[in-house]
Design an enzyme around this catalytic site. Structure first.
Site, mmCIF file in Angstrom:
data_model
loop_
_atom_site.group_PDB
_atom_site.id
_atom_site.type_symbol
_atom_site.label_atom_id
_atom_site.label_comp_id
_atom_site.label_asym_id
_atom_site.label_seq_id
_atom_site.Cartn_x
_atom_site.Cartn_y
_atom_site.Cartn_z
ATOM 1 N N HIS A 24 -23.723 4.968 -33.864
ATOM 2 C CA HIS A 24 -22.795 4.331 -32.858
ATOM 3 C C HIS A 24 -23.593 4.278 -31.672
ATOM 4 C CE1 HIS A 24 -18.838 5.308 -34.405
ATOM 5 N NE2 HIS A 24 -19.663 5.965 -35.405
ATOM 6 N N GLU A 38 -25.709 8.419 -31.562
ATOM 7 C CA GLU A 38 -25.659 7.432 -30.490
ATOM 8 C C GLU A 38 -26.624 6.962 -29.992
ATOM 9 O OE1 GLU A 38 -22.759 6.693 -29.569
ATOM 10 O OE2 GLU A 38 -21.029 8.171 -29.986
#
Length: 339
Positions: A240, A304
């Site tokens: 992500h 992330e």
């Protein structure tokens, strides 16, 4: 003089003990409520010792030669059956994990299973809980030993004819663009680019790779988990990009998440990113209850890769060469973990 000798001997002994126990640290432990088991990861190989004792019923897991490196830890009121799980330095050479059941329940020792995923990765599967009217441990004070097999080699279980299966999960997609950053940079496009490169590298290394999406399509969270479960994956890695509101373009950085058994996987990926990629900020490895981490049964991590809303990260994530470096680092982390 006698007191001086005693002090010198104590100092020498403490240094000797320190050398011994520092050689192998307890890196991770958790009581997985969903699977009803204790999960253990040590820095080096270990062979646990397990036993049970009555009044109240306690499962005792000793880790010889393992250093806790912190004060005693406990988790209270885990479930209706498990009253407490506590971890402490039982002796200078042994870390002890104790699972204490609620006073109404017991377990059959021969049904408790100790299993090795690698020589430093173990889990202890609890058996069905029984009221004392059905089964109770013998009242003797001596613990009842539980059989512990020899550890497996330092690698997870092979599947699919000897190859590992890795699920790569590019976040969002289709009607769900994810975060939208500076200049309209879309999370779904950034993470698909990185994920596709990770998959390519892993395939070249002989891994079986499953993508939860390989194009700009929408896949539900449940669908992603089902795809991983149906593929009998060894690991699941979700990729992500982050975002923050309020025009805070000064917020940048990379972070990696795990929930339970994915700690070592997350740590391996995170370390490899820091080795290879000049990230704007190291935001650390953190525990989180993201759906895809909680619901997958295999070790899982969520990366992330940066903030699309951050000035520095946005510039980096717009760069094809930076995305490729990030993908290589993630692939290296997965490879290191599995091998």
């Amino acid at each position: 003089m006698k007191r001086l000798k005693s002090l010198l001997w104590g100092l020498l002994a403490s240094q000797t003990v320190g050398i011994a126990v520092d050689a192998n640290d307890l890196e991770y432990w958790d009581f997985d409520v969903r699977q009803n088991r204790v999960e253990i990861v040590t820095e080096e190989g270990v062979r646990p010792k397990a036993s049970m004792i009555a009044n109240p019923t306690r499962l005792i897991i000793d880790l010889p030669g393992v250093n806790l490196g912190k004060p005693k830890i406990s988790q209270d009121q885990i479930t209706g059956y498990v009253k407490e799980v506590r971890v402490g330095q039982f002796t200078p050479y042994t870390t002890r994990i104790v699972v204490e059941l609620d006073q109404q329940y017991s377990m059959r020792p021969w049904e408790v299973k100790v299993r090795s995923l690698a020589d430093n990765r173990w889990y202890v599967q609890l058996s069905d809980f029984q009221p004392h009217s059905v089964y109770s441990l013998p009242p003797e004070e001596e613990p009842v030993a539980i059989v512990v097999p020899l550890p497996n080699p330092s690698s997870p279980v092979y599947r699919r004819g000897g190859r590992y299966t890795v699920v790569i999960d590019p976040g969002h997609g289709g009607r769900d663009p994810g975060a939208i950053g500076l200049g309209g940079l879309q999370e779904k496009r950034v993470v698909l680019s990185i994920s596709a490169e990770v998959a390519k590298i892993l395939k070249q290394r002989g891994f079986n790779v499953v993508m939860t999406r390989s194009g700009d399509s929408f896949v539900s969270l449940r669908g992603r988990v089902q795809r991983a479960e149906n593929s009998n994956a060894n690991v699941f890695v979700s990729i992500h990009a982050n975002a923050v509101g309020g025009n805070q373009s000064q917020v940048n950085g990379m972070e990696t998440y795990y929930f339970s058994s994915g700690y070592r996987l997350a740590l391996s990926i995170h370390r490899n990113i820091l080795r290879r990629v000049s990230v704007s900020k190291n935001r650390g490895v953190k525990k989180a209850r993201f759906y895809v981490l909680r619901k997958t049964s295999m070790p899982a991590a969520l990366v992330e890769v940066g903030f699309v809303t951050g000035r520095t990260d946005n510039r980096n994530l717009n760069s094809a060469s930076y995305r490729k470096k990030m993908a290589e680092a993630i692939a290296n982390g997965i490879t290191e973990y599995l091998r």
